[in-house]
Each structure stands twice: as structure tokens, then as C-alpha cells.
Design a protein around this motif. Sequence first.
Motif, PDB file in Angstrom:
ATOM      1  N   ARG B  87       0.870  -1.176   0.000  1.00 48.75           N
ATOM      2  CA  ARG B  87       0.000   0.000   0.000  1.00 48.75           C
ATOM      3  C   ARG B  87       0.914   1.235   0.000  1.00 48.75           C
ATOM      4  NH1 ARG B  87      -2.019  -1.643   5.718  1.00 48.75           N
ATOM      5  NH2 ARG B  87       0.227  -1.671   5.783  1.00 48.75           N
ATOM      6  N   GLY B  88       0.330   2.391   0.105  1.00 49.46           N
ATOM      7  CA  GLY B  88       1.144   3.610   0.071  1.00 49.46           C
ATOM      8  C   GLY B  88       2.229   3.637   1.131  1.00 49.46           C
ATOM      9  N   CYS B  89       1.829   3.377   2.384  1.00 52.50           N
ATOM     10  CA  CYS B  89       2.817   3.453   3.472  1.00 52.50           C
ATOM     11  C   CYS B  89       3.867   2.360   3.332  1.00 52.50           C
ATOM     12  CB  CYS B  89       2.124   3.395   4.832  1.00 52.50           C
ATOM     13  SG  CYS B  89       1.028   1.993   5.047  1.00 52.50           S
ATOM     14  N   ASP B  90       3.444   1.171   2.885  1.00 56.18           N
ATOM     15  CA  ASP B  90       4.417   0.075   2.712  1.00 56.18           C
ATOM     16  C   ASP B  90       5.473   0.449   1.690  1.00 56.18           C
ATOM     17  OD1 ASP B  90       2.782  -1.474   4.335  1.00 56.18           O
ATOM     18  OD2 ASP B  90       1.646  -2.235   2.626  1.00 56.18           O
ATOM     19  N   SER B  91       5.024   1.141   0.651  1.00 51.29           N
ATOM     20  CA  SER B  91       5.953   1.505  -0.399  1.00 51.29           C
ATOM     21  C   SER B  91       6.999   2.479   0.148  1.00 51.29           C
ATOM     22  CB  SER B  91       5.158   2.096  -1.566  1.00 51.29           C
ATOM     23  OG  SER B  91       5.883   3.055  -2.238  1.00 51.29           O
ATOM     24  N   ARG B  92       6.557   3.381   1.019  1.00 52.53           N
ATOM     25  CA  ARG B  92       7.525   4.274   1.661  1.00 52.53           C
ATOM     26  C   ARG B  92       8.470   3.476   2.565  1.00 52.53           C
ATOM     27  NH1 ARG B  92       4.758   8.978   4.783  1.00 52.53           N
ATOM     28  NH2 ARG B  92       6.915   9.685   5.042  1.00 52.53           N
ATOM     29  N   ALA B  93       7.912   2.505   3.282  1.00 53.24           N
ATOM     30  CA  ALA B  93       8.761   1.681   4.152  1.00 53.24           C
ATOM     31  C   ALA B  93       9.833   0.992   3.307  1.00 53.24           C
ATOM     32  CB  ALA B  93       7.924   0.659   4.904  1.00 53.24           C
ATOM     33  N   LEU B  94       9.414   0.439   2.182  1.00 53.38           N
ATOM     34  CA  LEU B  94      10.361  -0.244   1.299  1.00 53.38           C
ATOM     35  C   LEU B  94      11.437   0.708   0.805  1.00 53.38           C
ATOM     36  CD1 LEU B  94       8.682  -2.620  -1.294  1.00 53.38           C
ATOM     37  CD2 LEU B  94      10.448  -3.118   0.391  1.00 53.38           C
ATOM     38  N   ASN B  95      10.991   1.877   0.327  1.00 52.47           N
ATOM     39  CA  ASN B  95      11.956   2.865  -0.147  1.00 52.47           C
ATOM     40  C   ASN B  95      12.988   3.165   0.924  1.00 52.47           C
ATOM     41  OD1 ASN B  95      10.826   3.170  -2.632  1.00 52.47           O
ATOM     42  ND2 ASN B  95       9.693   5.038  -2.142  1.00 52.47           N
ATOM     43  N   GLN B  96      12.498   3.337   2.128  1.00 61.74           N
ATOM     44  CA  GLN B  96      13.371   3.694   3.233  1.00 61.74           C
ATOM     45  C   GLN B  96      14.366   2.560   3.508  1.00 61.74           C
ATOM     46  OE1 GLN B  96      13.561   6.615   4.758  1.00 61.74           O
ATOM     47  NE2 GLN B  96      15.127   5.910   6.213  1.00 61.74           N
ATOM     48  N   ILE B  97      13.855   1.340   3.539  1.00 64.79           N
ATOM     49  CA  ILE B  97      14.742   0.198   3.833  1.00 64.79           C
ATOM     50  C   ILE B  97      15.766   0.026   2.704  1.00 64.79           C
ATOM     51  CG2 ILE B  97      14.843  -2.280   4.308  1.00 64.79           C
ATOM     52  CD1 ILE B  97      11.971  -2.076   5.383  1.00 64.79           C
ATOM     53  N   ILE B  98      15.312   0.224   1.489  1.00 66.57           N
ATOM     54  CA  ILE B  98      16.245   0.116   0.354  1.00 66.57           C
ATOM     55  C   ILE B  98      17.317   1.198   0.467  1.00 66.57           C
ATOM     56  CG2 ILE B  98      16.454   0.365  -2.164  1.00 66.57           C
ATOM     57  CD1 ILE B  98      13.633  -0.961  -2.328  1.00 66.57           C
ATOM     58  N   ALA B  99      16.882   2.423   0.789  1.00 68.66           N
ATOM     59  CA  ALA B  99      17.848   3.522   0.944  1.00 68.66           C
ATOM     60  C   ALA B  99      18.862   3.200   2.036  1.00 68.66           C
ATOM     61  CB  ALA B  99      17.122   4.821   1.266  1.00 68.66           C
ATOM     62  N   GLU B 100      18.419   2.475   3.044  1.00 69.68           N
ATOM     63  CA  GLU B 100      19.312   2.130   4.156  1.00 69.68           C
ATOM     64  C   GLU B 100      20.183   0.916   3.853  1.00 69.68           C
ATOM     65  OE1 GLU B 100      16.511   1.543   7.323  1.00 69.68           O
ATOM     66  OE2 GLU B 100      16.069   3.679   7.505  1.00 69.68           O
ATOM     67  N   GLY B 101      19.938   0.290   2.730  1.00 67.84           N
ATOM     68  CA  GLY B 101      20.697  -0.903   2.385  1.00 67.84           C
ATOM     69  C   GLY B 101      20.188  -2.162   3.059  1.00 67.84           C
ATOM     70  N   GLY B 102      18.989  -2.115   3.591  1.00 71.58           N
ATOM     71  CA  GLY B 102      18.426  -3.272   4.287  1.00 71.58           C
ATOM     72  C   GLY B 102      17.926  -4.359   3.354  1.00 71.58           C
ATOM     73  N   ILE B 103      17.475  -3.969   2.167  1.00 73.61           N
ATOM     74  CA  ILE B 103      17.012  -4.941   1.172  1.00 73.61           C
ATOM     75  C   ILE B 103      17.529  -4.451  -0.175  1.00 73.61           C
ATOM     76  CG2 ILE B 103      15.019  -6.095   0.123  1.00 73.61           C
ATOM     77  CD1 ILE B 103      13.267  -5.022   2.272  1.00 73.61           C
ATOM     78  N   SER B 104      17.806  -5.392  -1.043  1.00 71.80           N
ATOM     79  CA  SER B 104      18.169  -4.982  -2.391  1.00 71.80           C
ATOM     80  C   SER B 104      16.913  -4.967  -3.257  1.00 71.80           C
ATOM     81  CB  SER B 104      19.198  -5.953  -2.946  1.00 71.80           C
ATOM     82  OG  SER B 104      19.101  -5.950  -4.349  1.00 71.80           O
ATOM     83  N   THR B 175       6.811   3.658  -5.430  1.00 77.23           N
ATOM     84  CA  THR B 175       7.746   2.908  -6.271  1.00 77.23           C
ATOM     85  C   THR B 175       7.216   1.494  -6.412  1.00 77.23           C
ATOM     86  OG1 THR B 175       9.388   4.057  -4.930  1.00 77.23           O
ATOM     87  CG2 THR B 175      10.220   2.523  -6.578  1.00 77.23           C
ATOM     88  N   CYS B 176       6.756   1.132  -7.598  1.00 81.55           N
ATOM     89  CA  CYS B 176       6.345  -0.264  -7.776  1.00 81.55           C
ATOM     90  C   CYS B 176       6.357  -0.642  -9.241  1.00 81.55           C
ATOM     91  CB  CYS B 176       4.981  -0.520  -7.147  1.00 81.55           C
ATOM     92  SG  CYS B 176       3.667   0.446  -7.858  1.00 81.55           S
ATOM     93  N   LYS B 177       6.347  -1.925  -9.467  1.00 78.04           N
ATOM     94  CA  LYS B 177       6.417  -2.449 -10.818  1.00 78.04           C
ATOM     95  C   LYS B 177       5.056  -2.304 -11.485  1.00 78.04           C
ATOM     96  CE  LYS B 177       9.284  -5.074 -13.337  1.00 78.04           C
ATOM     97  NZ  LYS B 177      10.719  -4.768 -13.430  1.00 78.04           N
ATOM     98  N   LYS B 178       4.018  -2.662 -10.752  1.00 79.66           N
ATOM     99  CA  LYS B 178       2.651  -2.644 -11.289  1.00 79.66           C
ATOM    100  C   LYS B 178       1.756  -1.955 -10.281  1.00 79.66           C
ATOM    101  CE  LYS B 178       2.795  -4.627 -15.183  1.00 79.66           C
ATOM    102  NZ  LYS B 178       3.564  -5.805 -15.365  1.00 79.66           N
ATOM    103  N   LEU B 179       0.825  -1.170 -10.777  1.00 72.79           N
ATOM    104  CA  LEU B 179      -0.138  -0.534  -9.894  1.00 72.79           C
ATOM    105  C   LEU B 179      -1.516  -1.091 -10.228  1.00 72.79           C
ATOM    106  CD1 LEU B 179       0.213   1.673  -7.748  1.00 72.79           C
ATOM    107  CD2 LEU B 179      -0.473   3.356  -9.455  1.00 72.79           C
ATOM    108  N   ILE B 180      -2.229  -1.593  -9.231  1.00 75.16           N
ATOM    109  CA  ILE B 180      -3.562  -2.141  -9.483  1.00 75.16           C
ATOM    110  C   ILE B 180      -4.580  -1.054  -9.163  1.00 75.16           C
ATOM    111  CG2 ILE B 180      -5.160  -4.027  -8.939  1.00 75.16           C
ATOM    112  CD1 ILE B 180      -2.619  -5.256  -9.726  1.00 75.16           C
ATOM    113  N   GLY B 181      -5.236  -0.533 -10.146  1.00 76.28           N
ATOM    114  CA  GLY B 181      -6.260   0.494  -9.903  1.00 76.28           C
ATOM    115  C   GLY B 181      -5.708   1.904 -10.048  1.00 76.28           C
ATOM    116  N   ASP B 182      -6.579   2.880  -9.876  1.00 77.10           N
ATOM    117  CA  ASP B 182      -6.225   4.280 -10.127  1.00 77.10           C
ATOM    118  C   ASP B 182      -5.512   4.900  -8.932  1.00 77.10           C
ATOM    119  OD1 ASP B 182      -7.545   3.983 -12.516  1.00 77.10           O
ATOM    120  OD2 ASP B 182      -9.477   4.603 -11.640  1.00 77.10           O
ATOM    121  N   LYS B 183      -4.660   5.848  -9.284  1.00 74.67           N
ATOM    122  CA  LYS B 183      -3.950   6.578  -8.226  1.00 74.67           C
ATOM    123  C   LYS B 183      -4.934   7.339  -7.350  1.00 74.67           C
ATOM    124  CE  LYS B 183       0.423   7.201 -10.485  1.00 74.67           C
ATOM    125  NZ  LYS B 183       1.382   8.031 -11.132  1.00 74.67           N
TER     126      LYS B 183
END
Lengths: 335, 326
Positions: B87-104, B175-183
Motif C-alpha cells: 500500500r502507500g505506506c508500505d511503499s515508503r517503508a520499502l523505499n526507506q529500507i532500500i535507501a538504508e541498504g536493508g534490502i536490495s 515505487t512499484c512495478k505494477k499498480l492495481i487500480g487508479d492513483k
Amino acid sequence: MTTYTLPKDKLPEFLSALSDYEIWAPVKKGPATLFDRLDDLKDVDLDLENQPVISKKAIFPQNEPLFSYDRKGTVTETDLNAVKNTIVFGIRPCDARSFTLLDPVFEGDVPDPYYRARRSKTALLGIACNDPFVNCFCTSIGGSPFGREGLDLLFIDCGDLFTLEVITETGKEITGKASSLLSPATAESSEQIAQAATDKIKRHIDLTGLPEKLASLFEHPVWKEFASKCIGCGICTYSCPTCYCFDMQDETTLKQGRRVRIWDSCMFPEYTLHASGHNPRATRTERFRNRIYHKFKFNMDNFHSYSCVGCGRCISLCPVNIDLIDYLSRVKETE
Amino acid sequence: MDIQKLRDEAKRALGRKEIEYLIGYKKGSYGFRISPCFIETKEEVDQLTFSPLCSLSLVNYLTIEGKPLLPADEKKSKAKKVALLVRGCDSRALNQIIAEGGISPDQLYVIGIPCSGVIDLKKIEARFPHTPDPVDVVEENGNYIITINDQSHTVPVDELKAETCKTCQYPTPLTCKKLIGDKRAGNPPQYEDIQILEAQPPEEKWQFWQNQFSRCIRCYACRNSCPLCYCDGCILEKLKPQWVKRSVDTNENFMFHITRAFHLAGRCISCGECERVCPVDIPLMKLNRKMEKDVKELFDFEAGLDPEVKPLLNTFAIEDPEDFIL
Ligand code: SF4
Ligand code: SF4
Ligand code: SF4
Ligand code: SF4
């Protein structure tokens, strides 16, 4: 059995008649309903809509200082004579019953003086569950919403008044202290309300054969699957009335220290971490499996009972829907 | 949201040979509960669901046990990926973790769902307390239509929606590969409740937080359900030195919560899950949102907007304000 009635609006007076005791009861703390020591009798909030956490701490506190010491070498043991006569008011039948399951653990081969001190001085005044909560399954595991096991007095909510059933000598003593507020109940029995309450319980499981089944499944891949969504917090064990694991810690400052016993949770990695750095329950799979095995097999082997009273709290509070009833049913189906 | 579209996309994803499994939501075992699920084959895709009841973050499962995504046959599956619903917040969480080098990011195939906000389970369960059978909830014209045993109930969204979602700025995954539904458009930020707290004299604040933290039982459900609390070797588990004593009292609880708030400064993405899971209802979001507000005002920074942007606490600029340093 002696029964009395108490008008509901006389409850504060009833409790003040028991002022010789330290009283624990459900209390509203913010939005939550918690068991706590009452500083002010007005704070009691039976809140029958919410299942309060956590009553076990009245007898098995989250931190129990065992002794303290200082640099001069003085050691002071906790004075157990200071434990006051205590009443836990408004406890649910399942929670009261949980103490009867903790007794053999703490009072077995090596009796635990700390548990004993509180247990022997604590009276349990229960409230029957006219409206069981959504995940209650006490009736599947030997209890019931009107269960009397472990209780000294049972309060039954009958609209404008409570019916009080005196179950033990202690219960009798307590009603004696407030006798001016109580009237003898008419012969009418509570069986009908009890049956109605039992009928409202929607969740059931047949546990026959479970320990034997578990004996054959220890290495089964199903545990990995079960544990895969567990996030490894301790909410299930800390809210559980029958979980009793603890850790011992020496907590020191420059000049003094104390040894204290603190609740621990088998769901935490630190619980089994060895000094060498090795952890025999290294992942959630082993930890999750242990929780189930302890409750439904090892406890049966050692103490001839499950370590669960079916209160459903671990189910209701789990953030990721780990549902004990569902999982146990699946264990039963697993080949 | 159209569930069929979600399932079709999940099938397409699972059809790709590099994708090992998909982390999504399915119906839970009772009432309003949703369960996370791990789907390996196309045949299982029909269990997937999404509704306003999907409150927990699946991002947690990428970092749990301090392991990368693919603990089984790690070496063999180097080129493997995990598909994940966000969801929106998860995507921010992912971005943050990626920025921190926690996940590739190379290990992920992210399917985004523009989110209209989740329901606070505590609120809905208080409203419909005796509901063991699975329930359906859809959002329609400002109401939740809640179907329990074929009977439908209409409740205004405002009464059940999680507080954080009411002020969510970024409901559409960034940030995502596919978006399901409208923004979906976000809401303007709102910190009225925090301003009220800020205006209190220190003694009152102290009293407020003493009352709150005194009842924490340190079950760590807040920490463990937080997508950003993924440190391998959390400070709370350290033994040498033991930063936070295991004793559960107001002092140590303060130490725990203040430390956690600091460690989440500039990282927390305000999903609100920590507060929602707390069994004793500690208003953790007041703390988190205060940090969020400060970080915004002092450093003009918001967590998790861009995986390429360095985390706030890893950067230093000569013009950074420092008047809060004693
Ligand atoms: S295991 Fe769950 S249902 Fe059983 S007593 Fe403990 S909290 Fe209650
Ligand atoms: S399980 Fe539920 S109904 Fe049974 S005694 Fe406990 S609270 Fe009451
Ligand atoms: S979830 Fe609540 S009780 Fe548990 S550790 Fe966090 S704040 Fe404390
Ligand atoms: S601290 Fe709470 S609100 Fe912030 S990211 Fe973690 S769970 Fe979400």
C-alpha cells in the motif's frame, strides 16, 4: 451452596467493607481495561464488553525482586511476610482456573516461596461471563463461562443486582465482612443464564488425542508453514494467563543491585540464547513449535493438564492472525 | 479495488520464473481478521484478497529474523525474487529500507495498491463484538458496507478508519512495478493533536507519558509489527551492555520507547500499525508523529519518498539547524 444478592450500586460499598485487603480489579487505563491494584475504589471498571488483560500479575508479578545487595556485602531478602491479604475482584472464570494450572508448576518438587506467599493470601472473586468474547473456547478445554474452579466467590450479573455464590471458606469469610449489604438469594438457580452463556460460545475444538498426535509431528514441515507468518513478538505469551516462563536478572547500579525475576517469552530469541552464542531454537519455527508443544504436550506429560484455559486472548491480540484453535485443528488433520 | 485484477497480476507475477513466491493477504480465521499469506503457485492465487481490513504491513516479512528474503537454498536462488503487495505506506517503508541498504530492490517484484485507508480493528471489533464468522467489508461513497452472515451494515468511514489513514499523505505506492487500480490523492498533513501536546508545560507532558508508559508490558508487538524495526540485534536485546533493563517499570519503559522513537526519527513512515497492535493502547503515534513533524520542520525531510535519497541520519549538511542541541 450459599448464595446472596448484592444490588449493583452497592458494589463500591461492598469493596470498601473489604478494606483490610489489597484489592486488584479491572481498571480503565486510557482505552484499555487492565488488571491493576486499586488505589481508589471508584476506579473499578467491570467493563463486561472488554476482556481485561492481565490478571496473573496479581500473584505472579511481571518483576519479582528476590533479594538486593550492596557493595558492603549486605544482602536483603525480599520480605514475603509483607505480602498483604489480597482480593482479585472481577476475574474471569478462565483466569481463575489458570492459577490451578500454575499451582503444580510453582508448588511442585521445589515449592516457590514467592508464588506461595501471594497465592496463599489471595482470594479470587470472579465474575461469570454472560456474554463470552469472540474467541472464548473455555468449554472445549475443561472450563466454562460460569466455571467455579479456582474461585472463592462467583458474581453473576443479573441485571440490577449481582448474585454471589460462595464457593470456599475464604469466600464465606469475605461475604461475612460485608454481610449488611447482602441478602440471601431466593432458591432460583443460575443454571439457565449459565446455559445461555455456554450456548453463546461459538468457537470449539475437540482436543481428544492431541498430545499423542503432537508426539508424532515434531519434525513435520507443518511447523515451518505455521510459523511463517509469526512476527515473533511476545503478545501471545504475556497476555496468556497460563504462561509462566521467567528470566532471572541481576540489575546493578554502582553501589547496589538486586536479583529479580521477570516474565520472559519463549517467542523471543533471547529466551534460549546460550552464553556460547548458540541458540537451540534459532528460528521462529522452533520457537512457535515449542509454544504449542509446551501447552499441549509437555504440560500434559508433566502435570496432566493442558497449559491453556481457552481464554482466546492470544488469538484476539495476535497482530497477524495466528489462531490457536485453527492451528490445533490443522495439527489434528496433519498426517 | 478490483480483486480480479489483483489476482490476474499475481498470476502473471508467479508465471515469471525468477519469482519464488508472493506475499499477500488472504481471509483470516475469524471475524474481521486478515491473514498474511505466502503464495507459491498460480493455483493458490484465488485466496488473495484486499480490503480495508488489511491493516498489517507485509514488508515485515522481507526482513524478519534478520534474514534476506530467500532463506531456503539461498545460494542457488541468487537470481530469485519475491513478489510483494504494498500500500502507500508500505511503499515508503520499502523505499526507506532500500535507501538504508536493508534490502536490495533486485530481490523484489512490487505490486502496488492505491489504498483508501485501513480500518482500525479495535474500533470495528468494539462495534461488532461477537463476530466469529468471516466478514466482508467494502468501502462505498464514504461508508463501509460490512456484511456479517448475509446481513449488511453501513457505517460512515470516519467512525472506523484508522487515525493515521485519515491524514495519510501518500496513499498511492510511490515505487512499484505494477499498480492495481487508479492513483489516489493524499491528504494535507495535519498535526493539531501534536501541537496541543507541544503546548503543554513539561510537567504535564512528563505526567502524560508516565501514565502511558507505566502500563507497557514490553511484549514488543509494536516493534515487531513495525516495518522499519528490522535491526538484526536490536538494542533491546543487547546484553553487554544491557542498555535497557529487562525489568518492566516506568523508567525502563521510558528508555525503551524514547530509544525506539529516536531510532525511528526520519525513518518512521506513519503507518500506525505499532499503535493499533498495542494490547494496552499506548498512543505511540503521538510520539512518532512528533518526530515526523520535527524532522519535516527542521530538515525538510520525509522518510521513504525515494529509495535513492540517503537516509536523514546518515547525512550532514553544514546548514543543518542545531539550536535544539543543548
Ligand atoms: S494459550 Fe491462548 S487461549 Fe490458551 S490460555 Fe493462553 S492466551 Fe488463553
Ligand atoms: S474463556 Fe471467555 S467465556 Fe470462558 S471463562 Fe474465559 S472469558 Fe469467560
Ligand atoms: S505493543 Fe504496547 S505493550 Fe507491547 S511493547 Fe509495544 S507499547 Fe508496550
Ligand atoms: S513506528 Fe509505527 S507508524 Fe512508524 S513505521 Fe513503525 S509501525 Fe509504522
